[in-house]
Design an enzyme around this catalytic site. Structure first.
Site, short mmCIF file in Angstrom:
data_model
loop_
_atom_site.label_atom_id
_atom_site.label_comp_id
_atom_site.label_asym_id
_atom_site.label_seq_id
_atom_site.Cartn_x
_atom_site.Cartn_y
_atom_site.Cartn_z
CE LYS A 105 6.63 1.81 2.79
NZ LYS A 105 6.87 2.56 4.03
CG ASN A 106 10.57 1.80 3.97
OD1 ASN A 106 9.60 2.53 3.74
ND2 ASN A 106 10.50 0.74 4.76
CB CYS A 153 1.35 4.95 12.90
SG CYS A 153 2.54 3.62 13.01
CG ASP A 190 9.35 -2.94 7.46
OD1 ASP A 190 9.99 -2.07 6.84
OD2 ASP A 190 8.80 -2.74 8.54
NE ARG A 195 1.00 4.96 4.13
CZ ARG A 195 1.11 5.61 5.27
NH1 ARG A 195 0.23 5.44 6.22
NH2 ARG A 195 2.12 6.43 5.46
NE ARG A 250 7.06 3.95 13.54
CZ ARG A 250 6.68 3.82 12.27
NH1 ARG A 250 5.45 3.46 12.02
NH2 ARG A 250 7.50 4.06 11.28
#
Ligand code: EPZ
Length: 427
Positions: free
Chosen positions: A22-23, A123, A313, A405, A128
């Site tokens: 994803k990243n 968030c 993460d 997500r 952030r």
């Protein structure tokens, strides 16, 4: 809203295909803005955030076509073409849903000479801010104006000027914005204290395939010789090291053994050493990495930090696994200020975790008990799934849109290795 129902207690055995990261995908997609030629990305994961980013790019005038991926295939091939930009504005209603939208800022200013991007709000896991992204563009000559929640960046005479960017601390996104912007700047850019996450290296390799001139890959100093233009390319997204680490924790917490097909060991050094320190067996296989439980889980003392240290993460997922360790673990979160929202939910399942400032003390317990729990952010939701896989009885994870997500077809992947897990509608 959907929820996921898990009946836990079964050791997981078998092979799990690891999807594209994803990243990495979220920083490769905006590269399409840097050229008027087609950029084809392979192994693109089917994720809500990837779809949202595609819609944002469409709004800027980028055409996106997905080549016929069969529904049972993991990953997609997407061709993006920004032959002519129709807008340089990233609106609030998109940015507020997906913070990574800020990654169109650098490429838009580099390609079109200007960009107007909504400032992403905070968030669940923290404020952030994006001040480092903005400072990096200023170091490349951009003139910024912040008004009404938007930042407008303009390159004088339509082109950025190479310069030196010194980050006071590591920022993945700011490094990505700076790197993309520098590829088309006039002259040389040096990025100091650059993030070294594998996704940055993946970005640099894609940009080089498009004709960019970048040196210092995998180091904290990136040197970029700006070029007049970039051309199209075909590039495969790297496998997701966080998804792989998350499923490795599933093997650990259920006492099973999983082969992470496609995982690249060299991108996961501290994750794999953490798993071994927790008593798991980590073995190379021809297709990836196999992680197996091997007796009781051992407690750990872990601090998150930028790559190659232990990734933030993976903090929530290791915490879930360590609730079942034989002893007391100490986890310290140094990157985000509010990344312990999974703790009260895990405690409702019988875990014994105490948050003390930036640290969490995790006392191992003999059993977890299924319960209805609420996902709050992407990695927290995965930690609840992991706990549910080990808990006695039934766990219902609500607000699974957080999971969608970042985890492609999670239930299918887990069902295939023996988990009793399903998605139910109506929250
Ligand atoms: C990326 O976020 C990842 N997201 C995050 O993954 C990951 O947790 C994070 O890097 C750290 O590895 C994507 O790649 C899309 P940072 P990013 O800039 O770039 C502060 C997930 O679960 N900061 O490295 O936003 C910031 O608040 C997500 O997949 C500033 O102060 O992270 C944080 O405390 C969550 N000013 C720290 O730096 C800035 O301008 C590191 O943030 C930028 C960041």
């Amino acid at each position: 809203m959907d929820r996921i129902v898990i009946r836990g207690g079964k050791p997981l055995w078998g092979r799990i295909p690891i999807s594209g990261a994803k990243n990495a995908a979220l920083t490769l997609l905006p590269c399409a803005l840097l050229t008027d030629e087609p950029l084809t990305l392979r192994n693109l994961p089917r994720l809500a955030d990837v779809d949202s980013f595609g819609h944002l790019l469409n709004q800027l005038g980028v055409s996106t076509t997905v080549e016929g991926a069969r529904p049972d295939e993991f990953g997609r091939v997407m061709t993006l073409r920004a032959s002519k930009l129709t807008s340089t504005v990233a609106p609030y209603d998109i940015v507020r849903k997906m913070r990574a939208s800020i990654l169109v800022l650098g490429p838009l200013v580099a390609r079109a000479g200007q960009a107007t991007v909504s400032l992403p709000g905070g968030c669940a896991i923290g404020m952030r801010p994006v001040d480092l992204h903005l400072k990096a563009l200023e170091a490349l000559g951009a003139e910024l104006e912040i008004a009404a929640g938007y930042v407008k960046a303009v390159a004088p005479k339509g082109r950025l000027q190479g310069g030196t960017i010194r980050f006071p601390f590591v920022s993945v996104g700011a490094t990505e914005n700076a790197l993309m912007a520098a590829t088309l700047a006039r002259g040389t850019t040096v990025i100091e204290n650059a993030a070294r996450e594998p996704e940055i290296t993946d970005l640099a390799k894609c940009l080089i395939a498009m004709g960019a001139r970048i040196e210092g890959l995998r180091t904290d100093t990136l040197t970029v010789e700006g070029v007049e233009r970039l051309h199209g390319a075909t590039y495969a997204v790297m496998p997701d090291r966080i998804e792989a680490g998350s499923y490795a924790c599933a093997a650990g917490i259920t006492g099973g053994s999983l082969e992470l097909v496609g995982a690249r060991k060299e991108t996961m050094p501290s994750i794999l050493s953490g798993l071994e320190d927790a008593g798991l067996l980590v073995e190379d296989t021809p297709d990836g990495v196999r992680v197996s439980a091997d007796g009781a889980l051992k407690p750990l003392s872990l601090s998150t930090a930028p790559y190659p240290a232990f990734p933030t993460d993976m903090q929530a997922q290791f915490m879930a696994m360590l609730t079942r360790a034989d002893g007391t673990s100490l986890l310290t979160e140094t990157i985000f200020e509010n990344r312990y929202m999974h703790v009260p939910e895990l405690n409702r399942m019988g875990a014994d975790i105490e948050v003390r400032g930036r640290s969490a003390v995790v006392r191992g317990v003999d059993r977890l008990v299924g319960a209805p729990v609420m996902a709050t952010d992407l990695r927290a939701s995965m930690s609840l799934v992991l706990a549910g896989l080990a808990a006695e009885g039934e766990t219902e994870v609500h607000r699974v849109y957080h999971l969608d997500r970042g985890y492609e077809r999670l239930e299918e992947k887990l069902q295939a290795v023996g988990a009793d897990i399903e998605r139910a509608g109506g929250d």
